[in-house]
Design a protein around this motif. Structure first.
Motif, PDB file in Angstrom:
ATOM      1  N   PRO A   1      45.100  41.458  32.420  1.00 23.03           N
ATOM      2  CA  PRO A   1      43.796  41.195  33.022  1.00 23.03           C
ATOM      3  C   PRO A   1      43.896  40.404  34.323  1.00 23.03           C
ATOM      4  O   PRO A   1      44.695  39.472  34.430  1.00 23.03           O
ATOM      5  CB  PRO A   1      43.048  40.397  31.956  1.00 23.03           C
ATOM      6  CG  PRO A   1      44.073  39.904  31.000  1.00 23.03           C
ATOM      7  CD  PRO A   1      45.272  40.794  31.113  1.00 23.03           C
TER       8      PRO A   1
ATOM      9  N   PHE B   1      41.315  38.311  36.686  1.00 21.34           N
ATOM     10  CA  PHE B   1      39.970  37.786  36.847  1.00 21.34           C
ATOM     11  C   PHE B   1      39.789  37.461  38.314  1.00 21.34           C
ATOM     12  O   PHE B   1      40.137  36.379  38.775  1.00 21.34           O
ATOM     13  CB  PHE B   1      39.760  36.564  35.964  1.00 21.34           C
ATOM     14  CG  PHE B   1      39.987  36.883  34.519  1.00 21.34           C
ATOM     15  CD1 PHE B   1      39.007  37.532  33.792  1.00 21.34           C
ATOM     16  CD2 PHE B   1      41.197  36.611  33.910  1.00 21.34           C
ATOM     17  CE1 PHE B   1      39.215  37.886  32.468  1.00 21.34           C
ATOM     18  CE2 PHE B   1      41.434  36.954  32.588  1.00 21.34           C
ATOM     19  CZ  PHE B   1      40.442  37.595  31.873  1.00 21.34           C
TER      20      PHE B   1
ATOM     21  N   PRO C   1      28.602  41.679  37.701  1.00 20.20           N
ATOM     22  CA  PRO C   1      29.102  43.056  37.653  1.00 20.20           C
ATOM     23  C   PRO C   1      29.947  43.409  38.878  1.00 20.20           C
ATOM     24  O   PRO C   1      29.737  42.864  39.969  1.00 20.20           O
ATOM     25  CB  PRO C   1      27.817  43.890  37.615  1.00 20.20           C
ATOM     26  CG  PRO C   1      26.770  42.970  37.068  1.00 20.20           C
ATOM     27  CD  PRO C   1      27.140  41.607  37.568  1.00 20.20           C
ATOM     28  N   PHE C   2      30.888  44.312  38.695  1.00 23.58           N
ATOM     29  CA  PHE C   2      31.717  44.829  39.775  1.00 23.58           C
ATOM     30  C   PHE C   2      30.827  45.328  40.912  1.00 23.58           C
ATOM     31  O   PHE C   2      29.818  45.947  40.653  1.00 23.58           O
ATOM     32  CB  PHE C   2      32.572  45.978  39.242  1.00 23.58           C
ATOM     33  CG  PHE C   2      33.578  46.497  40.235  1.00 23.58           C
ATOM     34  CD1 PHE C   2      34.839  45.936  40.328  1.00 23.58           C
ATOM     35  CD2 PHE C   2      33.252  47.542  41.089  1.00 23.58           C
ATOM     36  CE1 PHE C   2      35.763  46.400  41.249  1.00 23.58           C
ATOM     37  CE2 PHE C   2      34.169  48.011  42.017  1.00 23.58           C
ATOM     38  CZ  PHE C   2      35.418  47.443  42.104  1.00 23.58           C
TER      39      PHE C   2
ATOM     40  N   ASP D   1      35.664  41.585  36.195  1.00 28.22           N
ATOM     41  CA  ASP D   1      35.315  41.561  34.782  1.00 28.22           C
ATOM     42  C   ASP D   1      34.064  40.738  34.558  1.00 28.22           C
ATOM     43  O   ASP D   1      34.112  39.522  34.506  1.00 28.22           O
ATOM     44  CB  ASP D   1      36.490  41.006  33.955  1.00 28.22           C
ATOM     45  CG  ASP D   1      36.340  41.315  32.477  1.00 28.22           C
ATOM     46  OD1 ASP D   1      35.191  41.491  32.021  1.00 28.22           O
ATOM     47  OD2 ASP D   1      37.361  41.399  31.789  1.00 28.22           O
ATOM     48  N   SER D   2      32.941  41.444  34.377  1.00 24.95           N
ATOM     49  CA  SER D   2      31.640  40.767  34.315  1.00 24.95           C
ATOM     50  C   SER D   2      31.470  39.957  33.036  1.00 24.95           C
ATOM     51  O   SER D   2      30.514  39.204  32.918  1.00 24.95           O
ATOM     52  CB  SER D   2      30.511  41.797  34.414  1.00 24.95           C
ATOM     53  OG  SER D   2      30.486  42.617  33.259  1.00 24.95           O
ATOM     54  N   ARG D   3      32.403  40.104  32.087  1.00 25.87           N
ATOM     55  CA  ARG D   3      32.231  39.413  30.807  1.00 25.87           C
ATOM     56  C   ARG D   3      32.713  37.969  30.831  1.00 25.87           C
ATOM     57  O   ARG D   3      32.594  37.252  29.839  1.00 25.87           O
ATOM     58  CB  ARG D   3      32.958  40.182  29.697  1.00 25.87           C
ATOM     59  CG  ARG D   3      32.298  41.513  29.375  1.00 25.87           C
ATOM     60  CD  ARG D   3      33.266  42.407  28.669  1.00 25.87           C
ATOM     61  NE  ARG D   3      34.452  42.579  29.500  1.00 25.87           N
ATOM     62  CZ  ARG D   3      35.556  43.173  29.103  1.00 25.87           C
ATOM     63  NH1 ARG D   3      35.638  43.636  27.892  1.00 25.87           N
ATOM     64  NH2 ARG D   3      36.570  43.309  29.924  1.00 25.87           N
ATOM     65  N   PHE D   4      33.283  37.537  31.973  1.00 26.02           N
ATOM     66  CA  PHE D   4      33.856  36.194  32.006  1.00 26.02           C
ATOM     67  C   PHE D   4      33.377  35.403  33.218  1.00 26.02           C
ATOM     68  O   PHE D   4      33.180  35.953  34.295  1.00 26.02           O
ATOM     69  CB  PHE D   4      35.379  36.283  31.988  1.00 26.02           C
ATOM     70  CG  PHE D   4      35.900  36.874  30.711  1.00 26.02           C
ATOM     71  CD1 PHE D   4      36.102  36.058  29.610  1.00 26.02           C
ATOM     72  CD2 PHE D   4      36.132  38.228  30.598  1.00 26.02           C
ATOM     73  CE1 PHE D   4      36.560  36.599  28.408  1.00 26.02           C
ATOM     74  CE2 PHE D   4      36.589  38.783  29.404  1.00 26.02           C
ATOM     75  CZ  PHE D   4      36.798  37.955  28.306  1.00 26.02           C
ATOM     76  N   THR D   5      33.223  34.109  33.004  1.00 30.22           N
ATOM     77  CA  THR D   5      32.844  33.188  34.070  1.00 30.22           C
ATOM     78  C   THR D   5      34.084  32.433  34.537  1.00 30.22           C
ATOM     79  O   THR D   5      35.020  32.236  33.761  1.00 30.22           O
ATOM     80  CB  THR D   5      31.785  32.183  33.576  1.00 30.22           C
ATOM     81  OG1 THR D   5      31.461  31.278  34.635  1.00 30.22           O
ATOM     82  CG2 THR D   5      32.285  31.369  32.376  1.00 30.22           C
TER      83      THR D   5
ATOM     84  N   VAL E   1      28.681  43.430  25.926  1.00 31.54           N
ATOM     85  CA  VAL E   1      27.706  42.510  26.517  1.00 31.54           C
ATOM     86  C   VAL E   1      28.371  41.740  27.649  1.00 31.54           C
ATOM     87  O   VAL E   1      29.589  41.769  27.788  1.00 31.54           O
ATOM     88  CB  VAL E   1      27.178  41.490  25.477  1.00 31.54           C
ATOM     89  CG1 VAL E   1      26.300  42.170  24.442  1.00 31.54           C
ATOM     90  CG2 VAL E   1      28.338  40.758  24.806  1.00 31.54           C
ATOM     91  N   ARG E   2      27.550  41.082  28.446  1.00 31.04           N
ATOM     92  CA  ARG E   2      28.068  40.148  29.436  1.00 31.04           C
ATOM     93  C   ARG E   2      27.140  38.949  29.449  1.00 31.04           C
ATOM     94  O   ARG E   2      25.967  39.051  29.099  1.00 31.04           O
ATOM     95  CB  ARG E   2      28.146  40.802  30.825  1.00 31.04           C
ATOM     96  CG  ARG E   2      26.809  41.214  31.393  1.00 31.04           C
ATOM     97  CD  ARG E   2      26.958  41.936  32.734  1.00 31.04           C
ATOM     98  NE  ARG E   2      25.680  42.466  33.187  1.00 31.04           N
ATOM     99  CZ  ARG E   2      24.872  41.858  34.047  1.00 31.04           C
ATOM    100  NH1 ARG E   2      25.185  40.679  34.539  1.00 31.04           N
ATOM    101  NH2 ARG E   2      23.733  42.418  34.399  1.00 31.04           N
ATOM    102  N   PRO E   3      27.659  37.782  29.854  1.00 28.97           N
ATOM    103  CA  PRO E   3      26.778  36.616  29.941  1.00 28.97           C
ATOM    104  C   PRO E   3      25.904  36.726  31.194  1.00 28.97           C
ATOM    105  O   PRO E   3      26.324  37.324  32.195  1.00 28.97           O
ATOM    106  CB  PRO E   3      27.748  35.438  30.075  1.00 28.97           C
ATOM    107  CG  PRO E   3      29.132  35.995  29.882  1.00 28.97           C
ATOM    108  CD  PRO E   3      29.051  37.438  30.206  1.00 28.97           C
TER     109      PRO E   3
END
Lengths: 532, 532
Positions: free
Chosen positions: A262, A264, A471-472, A477-481, B492-494
């Motif tokens: 991955p 990020f 989102p891209f 990777d939109s699932r992570f901050t 899902v995404r945050p």
């Protein structure tokens, strides 16, 4: 503290070759500082990764309290560097001292928050499902789960945050907190700051008994070291904050490995701001001031900088434009981070302003004697011309923003549909307007990681509710901050333990709950011990 | 219920072309069933994705209770299909009826667990950080965060679980639960079962007032429809369970899109089992029985099937081998899922047995009159020969397992270091042995998603603590499970909400906590309402 410019290979310093060195640049003076920094060789890259791999075996099994002590030791060693660190950062980045002081405080806070998270301990998402040996038709085994570290993480320092998104920043702090060794590729825009910070981390690691290889840092002013790090088989994940081009290059490299990993990458965005007519006319002056300040904050060198502002033709719009333009014209120029960023800003701005139907609204004056000065600029274009020209949808990194004047709300909605993924989207509207045009909020929400209402997106609050991502192509990777406690989830994976004797389980999962953490026990949240 | 073999485009059925159809195969009889299934055209693919996109706008805003009702309606409609569904599945897959009954029950349970999760509501990880307008130097805005759905999800039905990992299985259930429309690519190995199940979902969607397009399903016996779905710009994520080759092809396609999307591919593994000497000699007979049963369960057609068993030379080993071989020899043959899987099994088995130093220990006899019968097979090889030959490290899908006999514990550890990422790893050892050889457990743990102690890996319990996933190449993303409640996190995404008036916030984030869920409020877990 001496800046030697040597690479950090675990606890050792190394300068394997004299053939490729570089110096720090002082953007305000367009000069270089004297120290040489040694670009890492392939052997040094490999040595750092090998040490990281070896360190992982022991570092992964340190207690949360030990890692918390390590993080807090880093904060102390950074503070010990005092004014030397701030002055060096000021020279290398052109950022003003108060901003750097604030950024250092933020960096300390980030590290402290992860130390607190470790001490509280529940972040590992422990889950326990106890056995049912008499279940029919099949007995149910005892299964337990927790988050575990994944291995050496490669972190790329960013140009625009020499502390908060660099050597000891938003990627390093959670990666270490989770139990992963870190290898940093220092950003060449501030190698001296990076050297000093890495020394602080090295000292902290030694003082708190961390294994050799828990932290390394390599220099390079090109792309070779970064590529080698991403391609190295020992690397398990990559953290990056920077340009679209840089982020995508690393992402593609990582996907093409025989073992994909991955990446990020937070690659910025245009952060659309939509201002609806009632909101615009309610307090036109404050709105103009707030927006101009957001567009020009830090010479616009933020990934959350509002690059596109959407409005609808209305009687009050011209008043707003006059006030907004005046604010922009009066902005003092500031030093940009690097010669490259400055040149690219002027080049992209020139190209944007040369597009069909784009009209300049305001240009600030450069009064300073210093070099690499920013020039705040806003322009306007019609909704129709905006929709017809994808070149206008792209980011101009720096204090530049385009006002898109739509003929109607319908045209505004149609224009918003063309936007790609964003870190943030902002709606300035009265509650009546929000209720009247629900699709605007829906369109923005589907495209952004954070939706700001009646504010500006530039501040990125460090708190659990902050999602800094999207989102891209805003991120890969939109699932992570990358900001806030949940950023640790990038550097862990869940692992299940089936049928383990209690004594052999990690403390987190033991019946007696020795760490006193919150766990999911047979599907219910609990702080209690369980019967063995 | 009639099986028409037409594609499901939302609530419509469509058979756009007669030029490409196929029939269901009956593996036990090596014959075909009469119905025609219509491979979807590019236009049908596009229509399904377009409807999914449109449905997303409303489906994403349904309440958790509405979606829970939808999921429970699916369970009822599946049960209404009764014996017809089970008989069809038996014909199409060759799986015995009791297994299919169990698998249907598991599928119903999975859907029910997600309905329960929605009704409880806390899964959205709500987080609230309240404003501090008087904070110095800058006021702190109100920021709130929750998980939101991402858009249309493409789900590939698997060959080996016609219910639990197919049309209404482990990918569809969480994707719908989260509020994402689903487009299934039906597996051609059981198209009739897929047709019946899709009819059940369609009915449930209509009865519970879900939008047209919330669910679609397309047929194809080749790769064209699947590729088109993964490449379609409206697709936001992909769920897949199957072969390494298939999973990696989809993964590469998804990464090469102009907007890359996540592919959650679960691609199986060899699931190493390590048996240490004391454990082996303690109850040799039970161990041999347990292991043989695990290797041959369901004709070995499980992704958690133990394909490699590591042991160390010892006086008791030959006893174990005798008992284990006898168990394997006595296993009754069963019908394999498809002609392709059966042929590949015999081909790969033949290749594996032809490798240098591989010696057959046991082969079961095929006594059945039916076609496509499995033949349980175990072989042995030395640790040295195993290490020298990477071909022996790969999966043979079916009832095959290789016993790796190492000369010493040290050789065993060295062999384990060569293993790639696995769904599971199993250690059979006494507590003394675990304590004596800590590195074995560490090596296994670094390579597996689930570590089983003194048991077998084949059962995949559906519970919150189950992590069904693992490091590459077992899956494409080790951070996510495909089984259990946390599998919803794939879809899902945050999203953060900054400065929103309370009335406009989603219920999940409103001050009064109308859903009564667990939230993180200023960093502390809370079930309470907060002051506005």
């Amino acid at each position: 503290m001496t800046i030697t410019g040597k690479n950090f290979i675990g606890f050792s310093r190394s300068a394997a070759t004299e053939s490729h060195t570089f110096q720090a640049y002082v953007p305000a003076q367009a000069t270089h500082l004297p120290e040489k920094f040694y670009a890492a060789t392939p052997q040094e890259v490999d040595a750092a990764m090998q040490k990281g791999t070896q360190a992982f075996d022991t570092f992964a099994t340190t207690s949360p309290a030990q890692r918390a002590d390590f993080l807090m030791a880093i904060t102390r060693e950074i503070m010990v560097l005092g004014d030397e660190l701030l002055q060096r950062a000021h020279l290398e980045t052109g950022l003003p001292l108060p901003r750097l002081q604030g950024e250092r405080a933020r960096t300390i806070m980030q590290l402290t928050q992860f130390a607190d998270l470790l001490r509280e301990g529940s972040w590992v998402e422990a889950s326990i499902d106890t056995a049912e040996p008499n279940r029919s038709p099949l007995p149910k085994p005892d299964i337990r789960k927790m988050l575990v570290p994944i291995g050496p993480i490669v972190v790329f320092g960013s140009s625009n945050f020499p502390f908060a998104y660099s050597v000891a920043g938003v990627d390093t702090a959670p990666a270490l907190a989770a139990g992963n060794p870190v290898v940093v590729k220092a950003h060449p825009a501030h190698p001296g700051v990076s050297d000093l910070t890495a020394q602080a981390i090295q000292k902290a690691a030694e003082k708190t008994g961390m294994p050799d290889g828990v932290f390394s840092m390599l220099f390079d002013d090109g792309y070779i070291v970064g590529s080698a790090l991403v391609k190295h088989p020992a690397t398990k994940a990559v953290g990056f904050t920077g340009s679209q081009k840089g982020g995508m290059a690393l992402y593609k490299m990582a996907m093409e490995r025989s073992e994909p990993i991955p990446v990020f990458a937070e690659m910025g965005s245009v952060n659309p701001v939509v201002i609806l007519p009632e909101s615009l006319s309610a307090d036109t002056n404050s709105l103009a001031q707030m927006l101009a300040a957001s567009v020009t904050l830090g010479a616009g060198q933020f990934c959350t900088n509002p690059g596109l502002v959407f409005v609808v033709e209305s009687p009050e719009l011209e008043d707003f434009i006059t006030l907004y333009s005046r604010e922009i014209s009066n902005v003092a120029s500031t030093t940009m981070l690097t010669e490259g960023i400055c040149n690219t800003f002027y080049q992209l701005k020139k190209e944007a302003l040369a597009q069909n139907a784009v009209e300049i609204l305001a240009l600030s004056e450069i009064k300073s004697e210093e070099q690499n000065q920013s020039q705040a600029t806003v322009a306007r274009v019609s909704g129709k011309a905006f929709m017809a020209n994808p070149a206008l949808h792209e980011e101009v990194f720096g204090p530049y923003s385009l006002l898109v004047v739509c003929a109607s709300i319908h045209e505004l909605e149609t224009a918003l549909l063309l936007l790609k993924g964003q870190l943030t989207a902002t709606l300035m509207a009265t509650e009546t307007e929000v209720a009247r045009y629900p699709s605007i909020l829906r369109i923005l929400a589907q495209r952004a990681g954070r939706i700001v209402m009646n504010g500006v997106p530039t501040g990125v609050e460090v708190c659990p509710s902050m999602h800094h991502g999207g989102p891209f192509p805003a991120t890969t990777d939109s699932r992570f901050t990358s900001v806030g406690r949940h950023s640790i989830l990038r550097f862990v994976r869940p692992q299940s333990f089936q049928g383990w004797p209690n004594a052999l389980l990690p403390d987190v999962l033991k019946n007696e709950n020795p760490l006193g953490i919150r766990r999911l026990v047979n599907g219910q949240e609990s702080l209690e011990a369980i019967d063995g």
